[in-house]
Design a protein around this motif. Sequence first.
Motif, PDB file in Angstrom:
ATOM      1  N   GLY A 183       0.291   0.359   1.729  1.00 35.80           N
ATOM      2  CA  GLY A 183      -0.378   0.077   0.470  1.00 35.80           C
ATOM      3  C   GLY A 183       0.239  -1.129  -0.220  1.00 35.80           C
ATOM      4  N   ASP A 184      -0.581  -1.903  -0.937  1.00 28.11           N
ATOM      5  CA  ASP A 184      -0.074  -3.115  -1.582  1.00 28.11           C
ATOM      6  C   ASP A 184      -0.910  -3.461  -2.812  1.00 28.11           C
ATOM      7  N   LEU A 185      -0.525  -4.523  -3.511  1.00 30.39           N
ATOM      8  CA  LEU A 185      -1.210  -4.918  -4.739  1.00 30.39           C
ATOM      9  C   LEU A 185      -2.594  -5.493  -4.460  1.00 30.39           C
ATOM     10  N   GLU A 186      -2.752  -6.134  -3.310  1.00 31.69           N
ATOM     11  CA  GLU A 186      -4.088  -6.636  -2.958  1.00 31.69           C
ATOM     12  C   GLU A 186      -5.067  -5.486  -2.768  1.00 31.69           C
ATOM     13  N   GLY A 187      -4.572  -4.396  -2.221  1.00 29.44           N
ATOM     14  CA  GLY A 187      -5.419  -3.219  -2.070  1.00 29.44           C
ATOM     15  C   GLY A 187      -5.859  -2.667  -3.414  1.00 29.44           C
ATOM     16  N   ILE A 188      -4.955  -2.638  -4.386  1.00 31.70           N
ATOM     17  CA  ILE A 188      -5.315  -2.176  -5.730  1.00 31.70           C
ATOM     18  C   ILE A 188      -6.369  -3.092  -6.332  1.00 31.70           C
ATOM     19  N   ARG A 189      -6.155  -4.399  -6.186  1.00 33.40           N
ATOM     20  CA  ARG A 189      -7.119  -5.365  -6.767  1.00 33.40           C
ATOM     21  C   ARG A 189      -8.518  -5.166  -6.174  1.00 33.40           C
ATOM     22  N   LYS A 190      -8.594  -4.884  -4.895  1.00 33.23           N
ATOM     23  CA  LYS A 190      -9.898  -4.694  -4.259  1.00 33.23           C
ATOM     24  C   LYS A 190     -10.601  -3.419  -4.725  1.00 33.23           C
ATOM     25  N   THR A 224      11.822  -9.986  -8.768  1.00 35.29           N
ATOM     26  CA  THR A 224      10.952 -10.321  -7.634  1.00 35.29           C
ATOM     27  C   THR A 224      10.075  -9.136  -7.273  1.00 35.29           C
ATOM     28  N   VAL A 225       8.762  -9.353  -7.205  1.00 39.22           N
ATOM     29  CA  VAL A 225       7.862  -8.324  -6.688  1.00 39.22           C
ATOM     30  C   VAL A 225       8.082  -8.219  -5.184  1.00 39.22           C
ATOM     31  N   ASP A 226       8.190  -7.007  -4.694  1.00 41.52           N
ATOM     32  CA  ASP A 226       8.467  -6.796  -3.283  1.00 41.52           C
ATOM     33  C   ASP A 226       7.449  -7.553  -2.422  1.00 41.52           C
ATOM     34  N   PRO A 227       7.931  -8.352  -1.469  1.00 38.02           N
ATOM     35  CA  PRO A 227       6.986  -9.112  -0.616  1.00 38.02           C
ATOM     36  C   PRO A 227       6.062  -8.213   0.192  1.00 38.02           C
ATOM     37  N   HIS A 228       6.471  -6.993   0.461  1.00 39.78           N
ATOM     38  CA  HIS A 228       5.597  -6.079   1.198  1.00 39.78           C
ATOM     39  C   HIS A 228       4.458  -5.555   0.317  1.00 39.78           C
ATOM     40  N   PHE A 229       4.526  -5.789  -0.969  1.00 36.16           N
ATOM     41  CA  PHE A 229       3.403  -5.521  -1.874  1.00 36.16           C
ATOM     42  C   PHE A 229       2.603  -6.788  -2.149  1.00 36.16           C
ATOM     43  N   GLY A 230       3.030  -7.913  -1.605  1.00 36.66           N
ATOM     44  CA  GLY A 230       2.316  -9.167  -1.789  1.00 36.66           C
ATOM     45  C   GLY A 230       3.056 -10.183  -2.619  1.00 36.66           C
ATOM     46  N   GLY A 231       4.208  -9.816  -3.165  1.00 35.17           N
ATOM     47  CA  GLY A 231       5.012 -10.767  -3.923  1.00 35.17           C
ATOM     48  C   GLY A 231       4.477 -11.061  -5.315  1.00 35.17           C
TER      49      GLY A 231
END
Length: 631
Positions: A183-190, A224-231
């Motif tokens: 799971g990541d921030l791009e997934g939330i945005r979508k 820093t936002v975790d890079p595995h969440f998209g940074g």
Amino acid sequence: MKTNWLESVYSDGSKLFVQPVLPKKGEEVTVSIRFFADAPVKAVMLRTRINGGEERIHMERGEEKNGLVYYFAKVSNKEDSLHYHFFIVANEMIYYYNQAGIQEYMPDETYDFRIVYGYRQPAWVKGAVFYQIFPERFCNGNPANRVKDGEYQFDGHDTIQVKDWNTVPAPYDETYCLDFYGGDLEGIRKKIPYLKELGVTALYLNPIFYAATVHKYDCLDYFTVDPHFGGDRALQELVEELHKNDMRIILDVSINHTGSAHKWFNKDGEFFDKSIGAYHNPDALERQYYFFGENNDYKAWFDVDTLPTLNYTSEALKEILYKGEDSVVKKWLKPPFNIDGWRFDVADVMARNDEVQLHHEVWPEIAKSIKDTKEEAYVVAEEWGDCGEFLQGGEWDTPMNYFGCARPVREFVGEWDLFLAKEEVIHHTNPNQSAKALANRIRQHLFKIPFQLQQVQFNLLGSHDTSRLHNNPKISWEEVKIADVLLFTLPGTASIYYGDEAGIDGRLEDTEGCRYSMPWDKDFKEGKPYQCYHTLAHMKRENEAFYEGGFRILWEEGKIFAFARFTEKQLFYIVCSMEDKTEQITLPFDIFGRKCAGHPKEIFGSELGYQEQEGNIKLQVPAKSAYVIEM
């Protein structure tokens, strides 16, 4: 038989009874109280303290509307807050009225009405519907972000990439919170369109900053936002998209402790810093940030050695966490990130370590730093118990409201109290499901705090730290619905824990059991949970009674709890029954200035069995049911 006039006595901190509702320091305030116009009342006094001395201000009789008369008084006070209750002089005796209701004896000040001057209320919260997301398990928007098998090792264990999104999370002692689903921030945005359709207006995200584990409460870098969440860029894009859709976002952070792998943590007296290509020395500034002993031992949160506790005697630590213009809490509130508030992990124990008790020094400073940076920012604190001392306008806006919502509500519908359930010794007993117990537990939280803060309480039923109510096989759907109705209708905002609306799977016996992956491949929108949450979310947003209105408990007998949410133009009855058979209750409408009941409508479409009498309705309440009735 006409309603007793004492039942018509009412005041609160809403705009109907206090003007202005958010006064500046030194500004004159008009306070009102109302009751039946023909009540046998000779005089009303507002009792307060000014500069420590008791004051009794005689109130003037004002306008009459719909059978009710309003008394008012103007109060000038140059202190930080105003607290008051009322003396009502009737024909036969003096009555006393505070937030807890009518008394026949002179009360103390515990449940006084309270107004905070200069309180910077996050007004957007009042009508908000929150959705809490555990980012790692919500939606994979970019597979390139995924943690790989063995990508790194933490606390002696390797990372695991979970290949199948629908895999059941393993217990901690098998994966050590290193099982990554992607799971990541791009997934939330979508998924913003999905959230908007559900009725969500704000997100609360569990930690997203650089950290080793799935939960990320063991932070390695707050900046820093975790890079595995998209940074960082992914967060910026998410916030921008949310704001375009009139939605807000708050982030979770633990500044009580860091992870033991944080670059500040110098356990052995020195460590290699890749950014400067050298070792820090034993006297490094960052050593001040923690509690190190003579033998290089250190204090850790709950003695978890991977979570060393931060030391708030360090001015340098305060500067980097919240005082400085480039501090942690300020950075993410300001452009280009522009988040709308913070949720602070383990706030109940923060800045409290044996002989070092700095909590009431540190929290006002943190709140001021946040509000000075963004006036309408929301300050949410993790606290599971009574915390009225922090809720007087200068520290927290709200706790995670386990004490006044999740714990009493879940016990009412059939579970043991969330904290007591851990004690085997109580398991031969039954939960206290009386309506009186529920009402008193709600009262004792709400009525010790100013109305301005009551409006922004962060209500919830569960979270990343609790089992999900609907996963309990002893709790029926009808009982879950009762809890859902209370969540959305009690004063404050409502928070949905991700997946509850989807009937997400889970288990009760461990924390990993409430962190299953979101079941996107299931058709859950036609199911009862989704339809219930959808109805309640839109109802809360669209009716002023639920975010600007009053709150009045009307029935607390047996296992039936009923209350009203109302403004001058709206009246809703909320009725919840845990009884095993149909019962009849009486609900007044004349005390709200209504001449007749009209044609009540139940928001879920239930048929109502009722009779109208003088000033009241007699309502038939089926077993295990929840009604939200619009009058």
